[in-house]
Design an enzyme around this catalytic site. Sequence first.
Site, PDB file in Angstrom:
ATOM      1  N   ARG A 152       0.821  -1.227  -0.167  1.00  0.00           N
ATOM      2  CA  ARG A 152       0.171   0.250  -0.093  1.00  0.00           C
ATOM      3  C   ARG A 152       0.839   1.144   0.381  1.00  0.00           C
ATOM      4  O   ARG A 152       2.059   1.357   0.595  1.00  0.00           O
ATOM      5  CB  ARG A 152      -1.103   0.053   1.307  1.00  0.00           C
ATOM      6  CG  ARG A 152      -1.765   1.211   1.345  1.00  0.00           C
ATOM      7  CD  ARG A 152      -2.662   1.236   2.427  1.00  0.00           C
ATOM      8  NE  ARG A 152      -1.924   1.425   3.723  1.00  0.00           N
ATOM      9  CZ  ARG A 152      -2.227   1.237   5.119  1.00  0.00           C
ATOM     10  NH1 ARG A 152      -3.550   0.941   5.345  1.00  0.00           N
ATOM     11  NH2 ARG A 152      -1.604   1.562   6.265  1.00  0.00           N
ATOM     12  N   CYS A 174       0.166   5.484   0.711  1.00  0.00           N
ATOM     13  CA  CYS A 174      -0.815   6.376   0.943  1.00  0.00           C
ATOM     14  C   CYS A 174      -0.200   7.707   0.896  1.00  0.00           C
ATOM     15  O   CYS A 174       0.969   8.223   1.523  1.00  0.00           O
ATOM     16  CB  CYS A 174      -1.360   6.269   2.447  1.00  0.00           C
ATOM     17  SG  CYS A 174      -2.765   7.308   3.232  1.00  0.00           S
TER      18      CYS A 174
END
Length: 127
Positions: free
Chosen positions: A104, A106
Amino acid sequence: MSIKTVNTNKAPAAIGPYSQAIISGNTVFTSGQIPIDPATGEVVNGGIEAQTRRVLENLKAVLEAAGTSMSNVIKTTVFINDMGNFAVVNSIYGEYFSAPYPARSCVEVSKLPKGVEIEIEAVAVID
């Protein structure tokens, strides 16, 4: 290698010249999902919590329409307009994914479409 588009009425329709997702081989690439209720076409109320849940439900619907699921997501990118909301987003995100968690990124951004607080895109595989 063939390329297929994914469309479902269980997630918001594309608001521009793009697809909800593209399948290439056994890989699904979703467009960023924002917190629009597909039934009403409106941004959900309720702040970052409600918006995060709606985004993840929209993402789930697109993945299911592509023949895969949240458990087959290998990478996500999360765009939020306030990094101060990261802990809340992270907690809700953790309800939708289990180990092994997807990779991930962000990123805090200054603006998102329709003034929303969050957008998430994903890459997944089809078994």
